[in-house]
Design a protein around this motif. Structure first.
Motif, PDB file in Angstrom:
ATOM      1  N   LEU A   1      11.320  -7.360  -6.413  1.00 52.55           N
ATOM      2  CA  LEU A   1      10.256  -6.403  -6.116  1.00 52.55           C
ATOM      3  C   LEU A   1       9.044  -7.078  -5.488  1.00 52.55           C
ATOM      4  N   ASP A   2       8.411  -6.355  -4.576  1.00 52.06           N
ATOM      5  CA  ASP A   2       7.138  -6.798  -4.006  1.00 52.06           C
ATOM      6  C   ASP A   2       6.021  -6.330  -4.937  1.00 52.06           C
TER       7      ASP A   2
ATOM      8  N   GLU B   1       0.809  -1.213   0.000  1.00 54.03           N
ATOM      9  CA  GLU B   1       0.000   0.000   0.000  1.00 54.03           C
ATOM     10  C   GLU B   1       0.845   1.268   0.000  1.00 54.03           C
ATOM     11  N   GLY B   2       1.908   1.306   0.793  1.00 53.54           N
ATOM     12  CA  GLY B   2       2.744   2.503   0.850  1.00 53.54           C
ATOM     13  C   GLY B   2       3.336   2.855  -0.500  1.00 53.54           C
ATOM     14  N   ALA B   3       3.875   1.847  -1.178  1.00 56.75           N
ATOM     15  CA  ALA B   3       4.441   2.080  -2.506  1.00 56.75           C
ATOM     16  C   ALA B   3       3.337   2.463  -3.486  1.00 56.75           C
ATOM     17  N   GLY B   4       2.172   1.814  -3.374  1.00 60.15           N
ATOM     18  CA  GLY B   4       1.080   2.107  -4.291  1.00 60.15           C
ATOM     19  C   GLY B   4       0.563   3.528  -4.149  1.00 60.15           C
ATOM     20  N   ARG B   5       0.418   4.002  -2.938  1.00 58.33           N
ATOM     21  CA  ARG B   5      -0.055   5.377  -2.725  1.00 58.33           C
ATOM     22  C   ARG B   5       0.914   6.389  -3.321  1.00 58.33           C
ATOM     23  N   ARG B   6       2.192   6.189  -3.106  1.00 58.54           N
ATOM     24  CA  ARG B   6       3.181   7.110  -3.652  1.00 58.54           C
ATOM     25  C   ARG B   6       3.215   7.045  -5.179  1.00 58.54           C
ATOM     26  N   ALA B   7       3.083   5.825  -5.703  1.00 54.53           N
ATOM     27  CA  ALA B   7       3.078   5.669  -7.157  1.00 54.53           C
ATOM     28  C   ALA B   7       1.863   6.360  -7.766  1.00 54.53           C
TER      29      ALA B   7
ATOM     30  N   ARG C   1      12.066   1.595  -4.024  1.00 58.23           N
ATOM     31  CA  ARG C   1      12.347   2.622  -3.042  1.00 58.23           C
ATOM     32  C   ARG C   1      11.680   2.314  -1.706  1.00 58.23           C
ATOM     33  N   TRP C   2      10.441   1.811  -1.766  1.00 55.21           N
ATOM     34  CA  TRP C   2       9.690   1.521  -0.544  1.00 55.21           C
ATOM     35  C   TRP C   2      10.354   0.403   0.249  1.00 55.21           C
ATOM     36  N   ALA C   3      10.945  -0.558  -0.486  1.00 52.08           N
ATOM     37  CA  ALA C   3      11.577  -1.701   0.193  1.00 52.08           C
ATOM     38  C   ALA C   3      12.996  -1.402   0.645  1.00 52.08           C
ATOM     39  N   ALA C   4      13.612  -0.330   0.077  1.00 49.40           N
ATOM     40  CA  ALA C   4      15.001  -0.029   0.413  1.00 49.40           C
ATOM     41  C   ALA C   4      15.112   0.436   1.858  1.00 49.40           C
TER      42      ALA C   4
ATOM     43  N   PRO D   1      -7.460  -4.288   3.470  1.00 51.17           N
ATOM     44  CA  PRO D   1      -7.080  -4.128   4.878  1.00 51.17           C
ATOM     45  C   PRO D   1      -5.775  -4.826   5.226  1.00 51.17           C
ATOM     46  N   GLN D   2      -5.297  -5.687   4.333  1.00 52.38           N
ATOM     47  CA  GLN D   2      -3.993  -6.319   4.542  1.00 52.38           C
ATOM     48  C   GLN D   2      -2.838  -5.432   4.085  1.00 52.38           C
ATOM     49  N   GLY D   3      -3.160  -4.200   3.612  1.00 55.62           N
ATOM     50  CA  GLY D   3      -2.101  -3.276   3.215  1.00 55.62           C
ATOM     51  C   GLY D   3      -1.573  -3.495   1.814  1.00 55.62           C
ATOM     52  N   ARG D   4      -2.458  -3.870   0.882  1.00 56.54           N
ATOM     53  CA  ARG D   4      -2.070  -4.049  -0.511  1.00 56.54           C
ATOM     54  C   ARG D   4      -2.839  -3.078  -1.390  1.00 56.54           C
ATOM     55  N   ALA D   5      -2.155  -2.462  -2.336  1.00 63.01           N
ATOM     56  CA  ALA D   5      -2.789  -1.604  -3.336  1.00 63.01           C
ATOM     57  C   ALA D   5      -2.896  -2.395  -4.629  1.00 63.01           C
ATOM     58  N   GLN D   6      -4.056  -2.302  -5.277  1.00 66.66           N
ATOM     59  CA  GLN D   6      -4.329  -3.101  -6.461  1.00 66.66           C
ATOM     60  C   GLN D   6      -4.719  -2.191  -7.623  1.00 66.66           C
TER      61      GLN D   6
END
Length: 220
Positions: A161-162, A107-113, A214-217, A131-136
């Motif tokens: 990559l995740d 989700e964090g990477a998805g919101r920024r993307a 970047r999110w995983a770094a 709710p599991q924190g995934r952006a689709q």
């Protein structure tokens, strides 16, 4: 007296179930009628147990009900309401691989993307968050099969990559339904007039891959 109260409770329960079915039918009809997506009734979860009844269910409350019938794309409000009256309260699930595939990221990477893509003016389809924190990200069908090749061409194939593609055979929970008893799925970008033709995955993949990296770094 007790008999009268029992009848009243039965009637109240019946009215609640009818209202729930009507509300569910309206939501289903929006997906089938406005966006042209089929909808499948899903299992529910409570306390870690799945309504499917399997004691070792691998995805409690996050899979279609085997015994329930699919509501096809184009179904009217009346047809959707009749179908959902058979499974009141069931989560709405969308079959992937027909009108769209999905790119699934943290989700964090998805919101920024998503913010970056909007600033860049890239074509976008709907984007949901679980709710599991995934952006689709909804993209054109075929993306899941093309993903390894596209990542290879962009130089991201060995980056760990995740980021994964969901295609035919997969189902996602549609907002505002509960997923796995953990809470509702929500829209980050709701369906709109462009939802019938989601973007090609290659148009979004560079930004998604970069933000996933970047999110995983590690920070420091």
């Amino acid at each position: 007296m007790g008999f009268t109260i029992g009848i009243r409770e039965m009637r109240t329960g019946a009215r609640r179930r009818a209202r729930s079915a009507a509300a569910g039918g309206t939501e289903v009809a929006e997906y089938t009628g406005l966006w042209g997506w089929a909808v499948v009734p899903g299992a529910r979860a409570a306390g870690g147990l799945c309504s499917c009844g399997a004691p070792s269910c691998a995805a409690p409350g996050a899979h279609p009900l085997e015994s329930a019938r699919e509501v096809p794309a184009g179904a009217t409000l009346d047809a959707a309401a009749r179908a959902w009256a058979e499974v009141p309260g069931a989560p709405l699930m969308l079959p992937v691989g027909r009108s769209f595939d999905v790119l699934d990221v943290a989700e964090g990477a998805g919101r920024r993307a998503l913010v970056r893509m909007e600033r860049m003016g890239l074509p976008l389809g709907p984007v949901s968050v679980t709710p599991q924190g995934r952006a689709q990200f909804f993209v054109a069908p075929g993306a899941a099969d093309q993903l390894p090749r596209l990542l290879y061409r962009m130089g991201w194939d060995d980056a760990g990559l995740d980021l994964r593609g969901l295609g035919p055979g997969s189902h996602i929970t549609a907002p505002p339904s509960d997923r796995g008893g953990l809470g509702p799925v929500r829209w980050l970008r709701a369906p709109g007039p462009d939802s019938a033709t989601p973007p090609e995955a290659r148009l979004l993949l560079g930004t998604l891959a970069y933000l996933c990296h970047r999110w995983a770094a590690p920070c420091g």
